[in-house]
Design a protein around this motif. Structure first.
Motif, mmCIF file in Angstrom:
data_model
loop_
_atom_site.group_PDB
_atom_site.id
_atom_site.type_symbol
_atom_site.label_atom_id
_atom_site.label_comp_id
_atom_site.label_asym_id
_atom_site.label_seq_id
_atom_site.Cartn_x
_atom_site.Cartn_y
_atom_site.Cartn_z
ATOM 1 N N LYS A 90 -5.118 -8.605 8.825
ATOM 2 C CA LYS A 90 -4.635 -7.456 8.066
ATOM 3 C C LYS A 90 -3.983 -7.903 6.746
ATOM 4 O O LYS A 90 -4.202 -7.293 5.690
ATOM 5 C CB LYS A 90 -3.653 -6.638 8.897
ATOM 6 C CG LYS A 90 -3.353 -5.265 8.313
ATOM 7 C CD LYS A 90 -2.563 -4.418 9.288
ATOM 8 C CE LYS A 90 -3.345 -4.108 10.539
ATOM 9 N NZ LYS A 90 -4.509 -3.210 10.266
ATOM 10 N N GLU A 107 -6.661 -8.877 4.336
ATOM 11 C CA GLU A 107 -7.327 -7.681 3.814
ATOM 12 C C GLU A 107 -6.459 -6.986 2.771
ATOM 13 O O GLU A 107 -6.970 -6.501 1.746
ATOM 14 C CB GLU A 107 -7.663 -6.732 4.956
ATOM 15 C CG GLU A 107 -8.540 -5.562 4.521
ATOM 16 C CD GLU A 107 -8.962 -4.656 5.660
ATOM 17 O OE1 GLU A 107 -9.640 -3.642 5.388
ATOM 18 O OE2 GLU A 107 -8.602 -4.947 6.826
ATOM 19 N N LYS A 149 -6.764 -8.306 -0.670
ATOM 20 C CA LYS A 149 -8.046 -8.049 -1.338
ATOM 21 C C LYS A 149 -8.248 -6.572 -1.672
ATOM 22 O O LYS A 149 -9.281 -6.212 -2.240
ATOM 23 C CB LYS A 149 -9.199 -8.527 -0.443
ATOM 24 C CG LYS A 149 -9.164 -10.009 -0.119
ATOM 25 C CD LYS A 149 -10.300 -10.371 0.841
ATOM 26 C CE LYS A 149 -10.298 -11.853 1.180
ATOM 27 N NZ LYS A 149 -11.380 -12.202 2.148
ATOM 28 N N THR A 150 -7.267 -5.742 -1.318
ATOM 29 C CA THR A 150 -7.449 -4.294 -1.396
ATOM 30 C C THR A 150 -6.511 -3.685 -2.429
ATOM 31 O O THR A 150 -5.492 -4.250 -2.782
ATOM 32 C CB THR A 150 -7.175 -3.665 -0.012
ATOM 33 O OG1 THR A 150 -7.947 -4.338 0.970
ATOM 34 C CG2 THR A 150 -7.551 -2.194 0.010
ATOM 35 N N LYS A 162 -4.743 0.156 0.306
ATOM 36 C CA LYS A 162 -3.697 -0.860 0.444
ATOM 37 C C LYS A 162 -2.466 -0.248 1.109
ATOM 38 O O LYS A 162 -1.872 -0.860 2.008
ATOM 39 C CB LYS A 162 -3.325 -1.456 -0.910
ATOM 40 C CG LYS A 162 -2.138 -2.420 -0.841
ATOM 41 C CD LYS A 162 -1.800 -3.030 -2.191
ATOM 42 C CE LYS A 162 -2.714 -4.195 -2.491
ATOM 43 N NZ LYS A 162 -2.245 -4.967 -3.679
ATOM 44 N N LEU A 169 -3.060 0.085 4.828
ATOM 45 C CA LEU A 169 -2.999 -1.208 5.522
ATOM 46 C C LEU A 169 -1.564 -1.725 5.624
ATOM 47 O O LEU A 169 -1.161 -2.270 6.654
ATOM 48 C CB LEU A 169 -3.879 -2.229 4.802
ATOM 49 C CG LEU A 169 -5.382 -1.995 4.872
ATOM 50 C CD1 LEU A 169 -6.110 -2.937 3.919
ATOM 51 C CD2 LEU A 169 -5.886 -2.201 6.303
#
Length: 296
Positions: free
Chosen positions: A142, A145, A148-149, A154, A157
């Motif tokens: 997580k 990720e 990268k988001t 974002k 997450l």
């Protein structure tokens, strides 16, 4: 874990894109060697690859892959790679760092009942929280990720991550219960110079005259200065640093003799090493190595 009443640190100003509430960065470096520093933002640091020594507040501990620590606002910290890694040109130090303003719960959502559990967790993070390797493995995908988001994804997450952080009890505080950072940036140059000198010279004899010279103070003035800033004598700090290095060798080099480890850690004799090690760890170096071997 070794605990010391530590030193002053540099104030680091993190440049935020204020269009983004959360700053998350994937770091890939030859080694970790950022100066001892602090900042007002709350930080969650995940070490993906790397070994060395972690300094959080007045705590000194070993870190390895999967190290996951939540740092409260203003808490000084440093991850330092092992010196053997400094000779490598390869990028063997990898981490994900998530930072966000303390205003998230102090101001923006101060009266939000939904974030009450998060507010409690972030208060606990004032002491630094070390999560278990099992929990770290659970949240690693997580965090990667998140790095990268962007946009609303974002936010989603990050709040999923917050849920996981508030639901687990699988963590321990790093600093003493009564530890309070007393941070003034004007001390940072002097203290970081002292710290760097110890890192480079701890295997050799370090006298109070040597270290007082680094601080540009007389020996009595330096002793008063260091004691006032850290509530510890410089000798206590130096011994804790050397014991930390010795513990690494005891774990990582099972065939290295206790005598050689004492010498490589800056102790003048094996008797002195055994005495100091038992004082700080409550067991002998031989017993520590045996205990580590049985648990690994």
């Amino acid at each position: 874990m070794d605990t010391i009443n530590f030193m002053k640190a540099s104030l680091i100003k993190i440049t935020f894109d204020y269009a983004n509430t959360f700053h998350c960065e994937y770091l890939e470096l030859p080694y970790f060697n950022h100066p001892w520093h602090f900042h007002p933002e709350i930080e969650l640091t995940l070490i993906l690859e790397g070994n060395g020594t972690r300094y959080v507040g007045n705590n000194i501990s070993r870190f390895t892959n999967g190290d996951l620590v939540l740092l409260g606002s203003g808490l000084p910290h440093l991850w330092e790679s092992d010196r053997t890694d400094f000779k490598s040109n390869q990028k063997g130090a990898k981490a994900v760092v998530l930072q966000f303003s303390k205003d998230l719960t102090d101001t923006n959502f101060k009266n939000s009942a939904e974030l009450h559990a998060l507010s409690i967790l972030l208060k606990k993070a004032d002491r630094g929280l070390l999560f278990s390797k099992k929990f770290s493995a659970q949240v690693t995908p997580k965090l990667i990720e998140i790095s990268k988001t962007s946009g609303l994804r974002k936010w989603t997450l990050v709040f999923e991550l917050f849920c996981l952080l508030t639901e687990t009890k699988d963590y321990i505080p790093l600093t003493n219960l009564h530890y309070e950072p007393n941070l003034k940036s004007r001390d940072s140059t002097v203290i970081n110079n002292i710290f760097e000198y110890v890192r480079l010279n701890f295997k050799n004899k370090i006298t109070l005259d040597d270290i007082a010279g680094i601080a540009h103070l007389s020996k009595p003035a330096f002793c008063r200065y260091f004691k006032k800033k850290t509530s510890k004598s410089f000798i206590d700090f130096l011994n804790a640093y050397r014991i930390g290095h010795a513990k690494n060798l005891l774990r990582d080099k099972p065939h290295m003799t206790i005598g050689n480890i004492a010498f490589e850690s800056g102790f003048p004799s094996i008797q002195h090493f055994n005495s100091k090690f038992k004082k700080y760890e409550n067991l002998t170096p031989k017993a520590y190595r045996k205990k580590w071997a049985q648990s690994s």
